[in-house]
Design a protein around this motif. Structure first.
Motif, mmCIF file in Angstrom:
data_model
loop_
_atom_site.group_PDB
_atom_site.id
_atom_site.type_symbol
_atom_site.label_atom_id
_atom_site.label_comp_id
_atom_site.label_asym_id
_atom_site.label_seq_id
_atom_site.Cartn_x
_atom_site.Cartn_y
_atom_site.Cartn_z
ATOM 1 N N GLN A 13 4.395 11.594 -19.491
ATOM 2 C CA GLN A 13 5.703 12.225 -19.632
ATOM 3 C C GLN A 13 6.193 12.054 -21.054
ATOM 4 O OE1 GLN A 13 8.053 9.882 -16.898
ATOM 5 N NE2 GLN A 13 7.712 11.317 -15.213
ATOM 6 N N ILE A 14 7.081 12.943 -21.461
ATOM 7 C CA ILE A 14 7.860 12.763 -22.680
ATOM 8 C C ILE A 14 9.281 12.458 -22.217
ATOM 9 C CG2 ILE A 14 8.725 13.825 -24.797
ATOM 10 C CD1 ILE A 14 5.690 13.326 -24.782
ATOM 11 N N GLN A 15 9.840 11.377 -22.747
ATOM 12 C CA GLN A 15 11.188 10.957 -22.377
ATOM 13 C C GLN A 15 12.039 10.837 -23.629
ATOM 14 O OE1 GLN A 15 10.602 7.277 -20.248
ATOM 15 N NE2 GLN A 15 9.802 8.321 -18.439
ATOM 16 N N THR A 16 13.348 11.103 -23.481
ATOM 17 C CA THR A 16 14.278 11.005 -24.603
ATOM 18 C C THR A 16 15.474 10.147 -24.222
ATOM 19 O OG1 THR A 16 15.462 13.011 -23.955
ATOM 20 C CG2 THR A 16 13.637 13.282 -25.510
ATOM 21 N N SER A 17 16.126 9.617 -25.263
ATOM 22 C CA SER A 17 17.309 8.786 -25.051
ATOM 23 C C SER A 17 18.176 8.829 -26.305
ATOM 24 C CB SER A 17 16.884 7.337 -24.767
ATOM 25 O OG SER A 17 18.004 6.488 -24.674
ATOM 26 N N ASN A 18 19.441 8.575 -26.126
ATOM 27 C CA ASN A 18 20.347 8.415 -27.264
ATOM 28 C C ASN A 18 20.713 6.957 -27.495
ATOM 29 O OD1 ASN A 18 20.671 11.099 -28.226
ATOM 30 N ND2 ASN A 18 21.845 11.555 -26.380
ATOM 31 N N ASP A 19 20.411 6.070 -26.522
ATOM 32 C CA ASP A 19 20.811 4.669 -26.633
ATOM 33 C C ASP A 19 19.691 3.669 -26.318
ATOM 34 O OD1 ASP A 19 20.521 4.955 -23.892
ATOM 35 O OD2 ASP A 19 22.643 4.616 -23.441
ATOM 36 N N GLN A 20 18.495 4.114 -26.026
ATOM 37 C CA GLN A 20 17.345 3.291 -25.654
ATOM 38 C C GLN A 20 17.561 2.518 -24.348
ATOM 39 O OE1 GLN A 20 16.584 1.207 -29.517
ATOM 40 N NE2 GLN A 20 14.525 2.029 -29.199
ATOM 41 N N VAL A 21 18.549 2.911 -23.564
ATOM 42 C CA VAL A 21 18.803 2.302 -22.261
ATOM 43 C C VAL A 21 18.564 3.336 -21.164
ATOM 44 C CG1 VAL A 21 20.523 1.203 -20.784
ATOM 45 C CG2 VAL A 21 20.442 0.644 -23.220
ATOM 46 N N ALA A 22 19.226 4.468 -21.269
ATOM 47 C CA ALA A 22 19.082 5.553 -20.298
ATOM 48 C C ALA A 22 18.076 6.562 -20.845
ATOM 49 C CB ALA A 22 20.423 6.221 -20.056
ATOM 50 N N TRP A 23 16.945 6.730 -20.140
ATOM 51 C CA TRP A 23 15.897 7.651 -20.559
ATOM 52 C C TRP A 23 15.854 8.853 -19.632
ATOM 53 C CZ3 TRP A 23 13.271 7.135 -25.042
ATOM 54 C CH2 TRP A 23 13.359 5.901 -25.677
ATOM 55 N N THR A 24 15.649 10.033 -20.195
ATOM 56 C CA THR A 24 15.557 11.274 -19.437
ATOM 57 C C THR A 24 14.170 11.873 -19.634
ATOM 58 O OG1 THR A 24 17.905 11.707 -19.767
ATOM 59 C CG2 THR A 24 16.537 13.586 -19.141
ATOM 60 N N THR A 25 13.511 12.204 -18.552
ATOM 61 C CA THR A 25 12.206 12.864 -18.632
ATOM 62 C C THR A 25 12.437 14.342 -18.939
ATOM 63 O OG1 THR A 25 11.220 11.322 -17.068
ATOM 64 C CG2 THR A 25 10.097 13.435 -17.371
ATOM 65 N N VAL A 26 11.855 14.805 -20.058
ATOM 66 C CA VAL A 26 12.029 16.192 -20.477
ATOM 67 C C VAL A 26 10.733 16.993 -20.375
ATOM 68 C CG1 VAL A 26 14.016 15.707 -21.959
ATOM 69 C CG2 VAL A 26 11.700 15.587 -22.919
ATOM 70 N N TYR A 27 9.621 16.314 -20.087
ATOM 71 C CA TYR A 27 8.332 16.987 -19.961
ATOM 72 C C TYR A 27 7.400 16.141 -19.104
ATOM 73 C CZ TYR A 27 3.807 18.983 -21.218
ATOM 74 O OH TYR A 27 2.566 19.550 -21.172
ATOM 75 N N ASN A 28 6.682 16.782 -18.170
ATOM 76 C CA ASN A 28 5.671 16.136 -17.340
ATOM 77 C C ASN A 28 4.342 16.848 -17.514
ATOM 78 O OD1 ASN A 28 7.155 14.148 -15.612
ATOM 79 N ND2 ASN A 28 8.267 15.985 -15.023
#
Length: 69
Positions: A13-28
């Protein structure tokens, strides 16, 4: 863009975050083939990571380079 060596991830997966705490999967990808993967996304984030969980070979993962812009 992900540039894999011979040992690549079958599932990742590719995951993104703005705070390094909450990660969002944007690609599988559930059927990785190695080589060069060009992934186009329209996402704005401060941090990006590749999360892998299934090897395609016995040698683990070898990601030569990851390009983000």
């Amino acid at each position: 863009v992900l540039h894999w060596e011979a040992a690549y991830a079958r599932m990742f997966q590719i995951q993104t975050s703005n705070d390094q705490v909450a990660w969002t999967t944007v690609y599988n990808n559930y059927d990785g083939k190695g080589g060069t993967n060009t992934i186009s996304l329209s996402v704005s984030a401060r941090f990006v990571k590749m999360y892998a969980w299934q090897r395609a070979t016995q040698w683990g993962y070898s990601l030569w380079e990851m390009e983000v812009w």
